[in-house]
Write an enzyme that holds these catalytic residues in place. Structure first.
Site, short mmCIF file in Angstrom:
data_model
loop_
_atom_site.label_atom_id
_atom_site.label_comp_id
_atom_site.label_asym_id
_atom_site.label_seq_id
_atom_site.Cartn_x
_atom_site.Cartn_y
_atom_site.Cartn_z
N CYS A 151 0.76 -1.36 -0.01
CA CYS A 151 -0.06 0.15 -0.09
C CYS A 151 0.80 1.37 0.07
O CYS A 151 0.59 2.37 -0.54
CB CYS A 151 -1.15 -0.03 1.34
N HIS A 244 -2.23 6.49 3.96
CA HIS A 244 -0.72 6.47 4.44
C HIS A 244 -0.25 8.08 3.79
O HIS A 244 -0.28 8.01 2.50
CB HIS A 244 -0.03 5.33 3.77
N1 LIG Z 1 -4.87 -3.37 4.78
C1 LIG Z 1 -4.34 -2.75 3.66
O1 LIG Z 1 -4.09 -1.53 3.65
C2 LIG Z 1 -3.77 -3.70 2.50
C3 LIG Z 1 -3.58 -2.82 1.42
C4 LIG Z 1 -2.56 -3.74 0.43
C5 LIG Z 1 -2.49 -5.20 0.52
N2 LIG Z 1 -2.73 -5.74 1.61
C6 LIG Z 1 -2.83 -7.30 1.80
O2 LIG Z 1 -4.19 -7.66 1.42
C7 LIG Z 1 -4.26 -8.91 2.20
C8 LIG Z 1 -5.50 -8.81 3.07
O3 LIG Z 1 -5.29 -7.65 3.94
P1 LIG Z 1 -6.35 -7.24 5.02
O4 LIG Z 1 -5.93 -5.85 5.65
O5 LIG Z 1 -7.55 -7.03 4.44
O6 LIG Z 1 -6.46 -8.27 6.04
P2 LIG Z 1 -7.38 -8.83 7.20
O7 LIG Z 1 -8.39 -7.53 7.57
O8 LIG Z 1 -6.64 -9.58 8.34
O9 LIG Z 1 -8.50 -9.86 6.34
C9 LIG Z 1 -7.95 -11.07 6.03
C10 LIG Z 1 -9.10 -11.83 5.33
O10 LIG Z 1 -8.54 -13.29 5.19
C11 LIG Z 1 -9.51 -14.09 5.79
N3 LIG Z 1 -8.62 -15.35 6.34
C12 LIG Z 1 -7.61 -15.34 7.08
N4 LIG Z 1 -7.17 -16.61 7.48
C13 LIG Z 1 -8.09 -17.34 6.66
C14 LIG Z 1 -8.15 -18.79 6.40
N5 LIG Z 1 -7.48 -19.85 6.96
N6 LIG Z 1 -9.14 -19.39 5.52
C15 LIG Z 1 -9.83 -18.63 4.67
N7 LIG Z 1 -9.81 -17.18 4.98
C16 LIG Z 1 -9.15 -16.63 5.82
C17 LIG Z 1 -10.10 -13.47 6.72
O11 LIG Z 1 -11.25 -14.18 7.35
P3 LIG Z 1 -11.86 -13.90 8.58
O12 LIG Z 1 -12.34 -12.44 8.79
O13 LIG Z 1 -13.12 -14.99 8.64
O14 LIG Z 1 -10.87 -14.26 9.54
C18 LIG Z 1 -10.29 -12.01 6.14
O15 LIG Z 1 -11.21 -12.05 5.09
C19 LIG Z 1 -2.95 -9.24 3.06
O16 LIG Z 1 -2.13 -10.09 2.23
C20 LIG Z 1 -2.52 -7.67 3.19
O17 LIG Z 1 -0.98 -7.73 3.30
C21 LIG Z 1 -3.43 -4.99 2.80
#
Ligand SMILES: NC(=O)c1ccc[n+]([C@@H]2O[C@H](COP(=O)([O-])OP(=O)(O)OC[C@H]3O[C@@H](n4cnc5c(N)ncnc54)[C@H](OP(=O)(O)O)[C@@H]3O)[C@@H](O)[C@H]2O)c1
Length: 356
Positions: A151, A244
């Site tokens: 990001c 950010h």
């Molecule tokens: N946040 C940001 O600003 C951002 C920006 C760019 C990229 N990213 C990347 O995007 C990805 C997601 O980030 P996020 O911030 O959205 O994370 P998050 O809020 O922690 O969401 C993670 C998602 O993955 C699911 N998940 C986790 N463990 C799982 C499993 N064992 N089986 C199936 N589903 C599972 C979760 O489901 P549950 O809710 O059911 O646990 C949730 O839907 C990451 O790789 C991160 O590095 C994030």
């Protein structure tokens, strides 16, 4: 035109929910399935919704979260999957999905640095999309994986693109002020971040250097030749919700342009998504703020026009030149331009190019 059936992998998370908001009423894509872990399984998107300022339409709000299952997605006829999973899980899931003919647009870091996978920010490197043809051949796969960047790199790279095309420099020094939503949900413990700043985000500084080099690099027909540039970053988590902010310093070689010229260079920056008027492309990719106290996360994170592209413009401000030193701030919405929004725009590019 029939809409293309799509799924979200990780629909209950910070990025996953942004995907759901962007896919409702999308002119080309229809959300048919939303997957999460066992923790959220069975709840509707409406029940887990945490973006109150963007209400969901009934069809999307009532969609039930299902336990992640790629076979199920393929059986439902899903052609596009938007990936918002933790990287370790994404590594297996996205490859299997691609092998089943699904075009995966991923937010995870798992495949970003593989030589046949693009980190696509289409205003910068639209032609990198063509690596998916190499990828399909290499992996004997009907589908493919396209990633978007970390990001913070997203905002920095958009701001750097018009500069690397016109000015000579090798090193970029950047300090970030990164919002809490960048750590996902539930993310950083409240006692650590409340009224505090955390001067360490695991792997973030390294990612900023290696991803910027690839994003700003050039496609040689087989892989990407990285741009000869170094990004030296200090990454800090701060108690903001979204957006950010980044302070950027660059020592220029040769005669520096004036501040007015730099404002014009940023302001006129445009790319293929703008030419094609893709649904999620902001009319203006960079918005220059001339006030002395902008950009700010609260006021500017959602910059971008039209409505579908809110949060897709990068804001740049406080442009200063002292001798050969150029300094400015940029601001990126981490889960939109730095996350789900960029992936949806990437999918629109792939649809336009007939890749999916
Ligand atoms: N946040 C940001 O600003 C951002 C920006 C760019 C990229 N990213 C990347 O995007 C990805 C997601 O980030 P996020 O911030 O959205 O994370 P998050 O809020 O922690 O969401 C993670 C998602 O993955 C699911 N998940 C986790 N463990 C799982 C499993 N064992 N089986 C199936 N589903 C599972 C979760 O489901 P549950 O809710 O059911 O646990 C949730 O839907 C990451 O790789 C991160 O590095 C994030």
């Amino acid at each position: 035109m029939n809409k293309i059936p799509a799924a979200i992998f990780g629909a209950s998370g910070m990025v996953g929910q942004r995907f759901a908001s962007l896919l409702q009423n999308h002119p080309q894509i229809e959300l048919v399935a939303a997957y999460s872990s066992d923790r959220s399984r069975g709840k509707t998107l409406g029940e887990i919704w945490r973006i109150p300022e963007i209400p969901l339409i009934e069809d999307v709000s009532s969609l039930k979260l299902e336990k992640l299952d790629v076979e199920d997605a393929a059986a439902k006829g899903v052609k596009i999957a938007f990936g918002a999973l933790p990287a370790d899980l994404a590594r297996d899931v996205e490859l299997v999905a691609a092998s089943k003919g699904i075009a995966v647009f991923s937010n995870a870091g798992a495949y970003r640095m593989e030589s046949d996978v693009p980190i696509l920010i289409p205003e910068i490197n639209f032609d990198h999309l063509n690596i998916v043809d190499v990828q399909r051949k290499n992996r004997n796969s009907k589908g493919f994986i396209v990633t978007n960047s970390n990001c913070s790199v997203a905002g920095l790279s958009v701001a750097l693109k018009p500069l690397v095309d016109r000015l000579r420099f090798k090193r970029v020094f950047v300090s970030t002020y990164q919002a809490i939503s960048g750590a996902g949900y539930p993310g950083v413990p409240s006692l650590d971040i409340n009224a505090n700043c955390l001067p360490f985000i695991k792997n973030e500084e390294e990612k900023m250097n290696r991803e910027a080099r690839k994003i700003l690099g050039s496609f040689n027909g087989k892989s990407i030749d990285p741009r000869d540039i170094e990004v030296w970053a200090h990454c800090v988590r701060v108690p903001c919700r979204d957006g950010h902010l980044e302070s950027v310093s660059i020592l220029l070689d040769g005669q520096p342009p004036s501040v007015e010229e730099l404002e014009r260079i940023f302001d006129e920056f445009t790319g293929v998504p703008q030419e094609l008027k893709l649904p999620t492309a902001p009319q203006q990719a960079i918005i220059v703020r001339k006030e002395r106290d902008r950009p700010q996360p609260i006021l500017d994170a959602m910059a971008g026009y039209p409505d579908r592209a809110r949060g897709m413009a990068v804001s740049v401000g406080r442009i200063r030149i002292d001798g050969n030193l150029l300094r400015f701030f940029c601001l990126v919405h981490n889960t939109l331009r730095g996350g789900a929004g960029d992936s949806v725009l990437n999918a629109e590019c792939a649809i336009h190019e007939g890749k999916t």
